[in-house]
Design an enzyme around this catalytic site. Structure first.
Site, mmCIF file in Angstrom:
data_model
loop_
_atom_site.group_PDB
_atom_site.id
_atom_site.type_symbol
_atom_site.label_atom_id
_atom_site.label_comp_id
_atom_site.label_asym_id
_atom_site.label_seq_id
_atom_site.Cartn_x
_atom_site.Cartn_y
_atom_site.Cartn_z
ATOM 1 N N HIS A 92 -14.089 7.600 -2.625
ATOM 2 C CA HIS A 92 -15.383 7.421 -3.501
ATOM 3 C C HIS A 92 -16.464 8.108 -3.234
ATOM 4 C CE1 HIS A 92 -18.264 5.632 -5.936
ATOM 5 N NE2 HIS A 92 -17.414 5.088 -6.936
ATOM 6 N N GLU A 164 -14.802 11.832 -11.338
ATOM 7 C CA GLU A 164 -15.908 10.942 -11.141
ATOM 8 C C GLU A 164 -17.000 12.068 -10.968
ATOM 9 O OE1 GLU A 164 -15.457 6.327 -10.966
ATOM 10 O OE2 GLU A 164 -15.630 7.335 -8.657
ATOM 11 N N SER A 209 -20.378 5.779 -15.573
ATOM 12 C CA SER A 209 -21.398 5.214 -16.632
ATOM 13 C C SER A 209 -20.314 4.692 -18.029
ATOM 14 C CB SER A 209 -22.517 6.310 -17.249
ATOM 15 O OG SER A 209 -22.974 6.317 -16.010
HETATM 16 C C1 PEP Z 1 -18.222 4.461 -9.718
HETATM 17 O O1 PEP Z 1 -19.070 4.478 -9.188
HETATM 18 O O2 PEP Z 1 -17.064 4.708 -9.625
HETATM 19 C C2 PEP Z 1 -18.469 4.182 -11.152
HETATM 20 C C3 PEP Z 1 -17.785 4.720 -12.115
HETATM 21 O O3 PEP Z 1 -19.640 3.841 -11.634
HETATM 22 P P1 PEP Z 1 -20.188 3.455 -12.824
HETATM 23 O O4 PEP Z 1 -19.290 2.932 -13.733
HETATM 24 O O5 PEP Z 1 -21.373 2.430 -12.528
HETATM 25 O O6 PEP Z 1 -20.882 4.541 -13.358
#
Ligand code: PEP
Length: 246
Positions: A92, A164, A209
């Protein structure tokens, strides 16, 4: 392909009762689909009791690559397995931001796959790379894939990729990446896997998000195999609405 929806609780909530309560609310409403939650390590055991007879998969947010021994503060794959963990999030951006290297990510991916759990490998470019254009972003992501998957050969469904883009994660952003941008990168990732003989139908998820209002447009897009959800997975109602929009 059936959509995969995973919640990453990160370092939340602060109390065991809250973690158990959140898991119970999810389990009560979910009886099908590929749905998973990854609570903090300290709550895995209690949440495991809640999800054990359900269709909700239990996930961990990290693992160490050695089997056992003198590794203060780390957690082994067998320890996770003993609690019923089925998937592990690896690489991550918040862990990479603390210094986790591609080499370490690679060792963790191999440890998870060799032990027959699902490895959710997170990749994604930072904002300064995206600002240089989509080709630079693609090069960055393919570099992470190349290093993260070195020595990995698979033809089963144990590997999951989560795209991501760091600039779209809720702590950094007002909203998600556009569906078009995500679609372009996910198609690129799928091509990369195919060219490199790594494609055993590997699902590629989007994370950044996602909430109840925008989940549908991502989940209705054929090439996007699911979503990895951070902040919005911390409220049962919100997470359940995301699941329902699949
Ligand atoms: C993440 O950090 O893996 C993530 C998807 O966070 P968020 O949904 O809060 O953007």
């Amino acid at each position: 392909m059936e959509k995969i929806i995973l919640g990453n609780w990160k370092m939340n909530p602060q109390e065991k009762e809250e973690a158990v309560g959140l898991a119970k609310e999810i389990v009560e409403e979910v009886d099908k689909g590929i749905i998973g939650i990854a609570p903090p390590l300290v709550f895995l055991s209690d949440v495991s009791d809640v999800v054990s007879d359900s269709s909700v998969m239990l996930g961990a947010q990290d693992v160490f690559w050695e089997d056992k021994g003198s590794h203060t503060g780390e957690v082994s794959i067998d320890e996770l397995k003993s609690l019923g963990v089925e998937f592990v999030i690896i690489g991550h951006s918040e862990r990479r931001g603390l210094g986790e290297s591609d080499k370490e990510v690679n060792k963790k991916v191999k440890q998870v796959l060799e032990n027959d759990l699902k490895a959710v490998l997170c990749v994604g470019e930072p904002e300064n790379m995206r600002n240089k254009g989509v080709d630079v972003a693609k090069r960055f992501v393919s570099g992470e894939l190349e290093k993260g998957l070195e020595g990995v050969s698979m033809n089963d469904d144990s590997l999951i990729i989560a795209y991501e883009p760091i600039w779209a994660i809720s702590t950094q952003s007002e909203g998600p990446a556009s569906v078009d941008d995500v679609l372009e990168m996910i198609s690129f990732i799928k091509r990369y896997l195919k060219i490199n003989d790594l494609d055993g139908g590997t699902p590629v998820l989007y994370g950044g998000s996602i909430n109840r209002d925008n989940a549908g447009e991502f989940l209705r897009t054929k090439e996007i195999d699911g979503v990895l959800v951070g902040r919005a997975s911390l409220e049962a109602d919100e997470f359940l609405k995301i699941i329902k929009s699949a």
